[in-house]
Design a protein around this motif. Structure first.
Motif, PDB file in Angstrom:
ATOM      1  N   GLU A  29      10.665 -12.678  -5.847  1.00  0.00           N
ATOM      2  CA  GLU A  29      10.033 -11.972  -6.966  1.00  0.00           C
ATOM      3  C   GLU A  29      10.102 -10.450  -6.832  1.00  0.00           C
ATOM      4  N   THR A  30      11.250  -9.948  -6.371  1.00  0.00           N
ATOM      5  CA  THR A  30      11.409  -8.502  -6.250  1.00  0.00           C
ATOM      6  C   THR A  30      12.488  -7.991  -7.192  1.00  0.00           C
ATOM      7  N   VAL A  31      12.353  -6.735  -7.548  1.00  0.00           N
ATOM      8  CA  VAL A  31      13.314  -6.033  -8.391  1.00  0.00           C
ATOM      9  C   VAL A  31      13.575  -4.687  -7.736  1.00  0.00           C
ATOM     10  N   THR A  32      14.835  -4.269  -7.763  1.00  0.00           N
ATOM     11  CA  THR A  32      15.225  -2.960  -7.255  1.00  0.00           C
ATOM     12  C   THR A  32      15.747  -2.133  -8.419  1.00  0.00           C
ATOM     13  N   PHE A  42      11.419  -0.303  -5.182  1.00  0.00           N
ATOM     14  CA  PHE A  42      11.341  -1.728  -4.902  1.00  0.00           C
ATOM     15  C   PHE A  42      10.015  -2.226  -5.475  1.00  0.00           C
ATOM     16  N   PHE A  43      10.108  -3.247  -6.332  1.00  0.00           N
ATOM     17  CA  PHE A  43       8.956  -3.711  -7.091  1.00  0.00           C
ATOM     18  C   PHE A  43       8.748  -5.215  -6.944  1.00  0.00           C
ATOM     19  N   THR A  44       7.506  -5.627  -7.062  1.00  0.00           N
ATOM     20  CA  THR A  44       7.157  -7.027  -7.256  1.00  0.00           C
ATOM     21  C   THR A  44       6.037  -7.059  -8.288  1.00  0.00           C
ATOM     22  N   ARG A  45       6.164  -7.972  -9.239  1.00  0.00           N
ATOM     23  CA  ARG A  45       5.169  -8.091 -10.320  1.00  0.00           C
ATOM     24  C   ARG A  45       4.968  -6.758 -11.045  1.00  0.00           C
ATOM     25  N   GLY A  46       6.025  -5.956 -11.132  1.00  0.00           N
ATOM     26  CA  GLY A  46       5.942  -4.674 -11.822  1.00  0.00           C
ATOM     27  C   GLY A  46       5.260  -3.580 -11.026  1.00  0.00           C
ATOM     28  N   ALA A 112      12.357  -2.555   8.319  1.00  0.00           N
ATOM     29  CA  ALA A 112      12.367  -3.853   7.633  1.00  0.00           C
ATOM     30  C   ALA A 112      10.981  -4.483   7.682  1.00  0.00           C
ATOM     31  N   GLU A 113      10.318  -4.392   8.825  1.00  0.00           N
ATOM     32  CA  GLU A 113       8.958  -4.922   8.952  1.00  0.00           C
ATOM     33  C   GLU A 113       7.990  -4.182   8.036  1.00  0.00           C
ATOM     34  N   LEU A 114       8.118  -2.858   7.958  1.00  0.00           N
ATOM     35  CA  LEU A 114       7.254  -2.073   7.073  1.00  0.00           C
ATOM     36  C   LEU A 114       7.449  -2.469   5.613  1.00  0.00           C
ATOM     37  N   VAL A 115       8.705  -2.650   5.216  1.00  0.00           N
ATOM     38  CA  VAL A 115       8.999  -3.047   3.834  1.00  0.00           C
ATOM     39  C   VAL A 115       8.426  -4.437   3.550  1.00  0.00           C
ATOM     40  N   GLU A 116       8.618  -5.363   4.478  1.00  0.00           N
ATOM     41  CA  GLU A 116       8.079  -6.711   4.273  1.00  0.00           C
ATOM     42  C   GLU A 116       6.553  -6.674   4.167  1.00  0.00           C
ATOM     43  N   GLN A 117       5.902  -5.922   5.040  1.00  0.00           N
ATOM     44  CA  GLN A 117       4.442  -5.824   4.996  1.00  0.00           C
ATOM     45  C   GLN A 117       3.978  -5.188   3.687  1.00  0.00           C
ATOM     46  N   ALA A 118       4.691  -4.183   3.224  1.00  0.00           N
ATOM     47  CA  ALA A 118       4.355  -3.550   1.948  1.00  0.00           C
ATOM     48  C   ALA A 118       4.479  -4.557   0.809  1.00  0.00           C
ATOM     49  N   TRP A 119       5.545  -5.361   0.848  1.00  0.00           N
ATOM     50  CA  TRP A 119       5.738  -6.396  -0.171  1.00  0.00           C
ATOM     51  C   TRP A 119       4.588  -7.404  -0.120  1.00  0.00           C
ATOM     52  N   ARG A 120       4.210  -7.843   1.078  1.00  0.00           N
ATOM     53  CA  ARG A 120       3.121  -8.816   1.222  1.00  0.00           C
ATOM     54  C   ARG A 120       1.810  -8.306   0.620  1.00  0.00           C
ATOM     55  N   SER A 121       1.608  -6.999   0.660  1.00  0.00           N
ATOM     56  CA  SER A 121       0.363  -6.439   0.130  1.00  0.00           C
ATOM     57  C   SER A 121       0.313  -6.470  -1.400  1.00  0.00           C
ATOM     58  N   SER A 122       1.456  -6.709  -2.046  1.00  0.00           N
ATOM     59  CA  SER A 122       1.507  -6.733  -3.514  1.00  0.00           C
ATOM     60  C   SER A 122       1.989  -8.055  -4.098  1.00  0.00           C
ATOM     61  N   ALA A 123       2.594  -8.898  -3.270  1.00  0.00           N
ATOM     62  CA  ALA A 123       3.195 -10.142  -3.764  1.00  0.00           C
ATOM     63  C   ALA A 123       2.142 -11.205  -4.070  1.00  0.00           C
ATOM     64  N   THR A 124       2.549 -12.182  -4.858  1.00  0.00           N
ATOM     65  CA  THR A 124       1.665 -13.311  -5.149  1.00  0.00           C
ATOM     66  C   THR A 124       1.586 -14.235  -3.936  1.00  0.00           C
ATOM     67  N   ALA A 126       1.991 -17.361  -4.006  1.00  0.00           N
ATOM     68  CA  ALA A 126       3.109 -18.308  -4.127  1.00  0.00           C
ATOM     69  C   ALA A 126       4.399 -17.705  -3.585  1.00  0.00           C
ATOM     70  N   ALA A 127       4.649 -16.431  -3.881  1.00  0.00           N
ATOM     71  CA  ALA A 127       5.853 -15.776  -3.373  1.00  0.00           C
ATOM     72  C   ALA A 127       5.828 -15.670  -1.853  1.00  0.00           C
ATOM     73  N   ILE A 128       4.668 -15.334  -1.309  1.00  0.00           N
ATOM     74  CA  ILE A 128       4.520 -15.234   0.147  1.00  0.00           C
ATOM     75  C   ILE A 128       4.722 -16.596   0.787  1.00  0.00           C
ATOM     76  N   ALA A 129       4.125 -17.632   0.202  1.00  0.00           N
ATOM     77  CA  ALA A 129       4.279 -18.989   0.739  1.00  0.00           C
ATOM     78  C   ALA A 129       5.749 -19.424   0.694  1.00  0.00           C
ATOM     79  N   SER A 130       6.433 -19.099  -0.389  1.00  0.00           N
ATOM     80  CA  SER A 130       7.850 -19.430  -0.521  1.00  0.00           C
ATOM     81  C   SER A 130       8.671 -18.738   0.553  1.00  0.00           C
TER      82      SER A 130
END
Length: 134
Positions: A29-32, A42-46, A112-124, A126-130
Motif C-alpha cells: 500500500e505504498t506510492v512513490t 513515499f506515501f501510504t494511505r495518502g 532501510a530500517e528507518l524507512v520501514e519503521q516510518a511506514w509502520r507508523s502510518s500503515a494500516t 492489514a498492510a503491516i500484517a501482510s
C-alpha cells in the motif's frame, strides 16, 4: 552568478531513489511520487512517511527525512550526528534526517530500517500484517 558546489549530483540522487525506492516497493500500500522540485515522496494511505530531498530550500544536503517519534529521533541523532540530524520544520514532530551523499557514507541497511519503521507508523494493520506474513 557562480554555481554552488554541493558535493553530490544527479547520479547520487538516482542512487538514493533506486536504493530507497526498492525498500518502499516491498512495503504494501505504498506510492512513490517525484514532485516538480525533484523531491521523492513515499506515501501510504495518502500520508507521507518519508522523502528524499535534494537541496531542500537550498540547504545543500542530499537527505532523507523519515517519520519517527521524538525519542527515536533523539536516539538516532545522538548515536551518529555525522550521518543523522533533526529534520527542519518536521523535527518537532519527531522526523529524523539522514545524509545520503557519499561523503557521509550512508548506512543503507539502517536507512532501510528507518524507512520501514516510518511506514509502520502510518500503515494500516492489514498492510503491516501482510508484510510481516512474507
Amino acid at each position: 552568478m557562480a554555481e554552488r558546489e554541493l558535493g553530490w549530483g544527479d547520479d547520487d540522487v538516482a542512487v538514493a531513489r533506486e536504493r530507497l525506492g526498492d525498500v518502499v516497493a516491498q512495503l504494501p500500500e505504498t506510492v512513490t511520487e517525484v514532485d516538480v522540485y525533484g523531491n521523492t515522496g513515499f506515501f501510504t494511505r495518502g500520508r507521507r512517511f518519508a522523502w528524499i530531498l535534494p537541496d531542500h530550500h537550498a540547504d545543500g544536503r542530499l537527505a532523507l527525512w523519515c517519520k519517527a517519534d521524538r525519542h527515536e529521533q533523539q536516539a538516532i541523532v545522538a548515536r551518529d550526528p555525522a550521518r543523522y540530524f533533526v529534520a527542519p520544520y518536521m523535527g518537532r514532530f519527531g522526523w529524523v534526517g539522514a545524509h545520503l551523499d557519499a561523503a557521509h557514507d550512508p548506512d543503507w541497511d539502517t536507512l532501510a530500517e528507518l524507512v520501514e519503521q516510518a511506514w509502520r507508523s502510518s500503515a494500516t494493520k492489514a498492510a503491516i500484517a501482510s508484510f510481516d506474513a512474507r
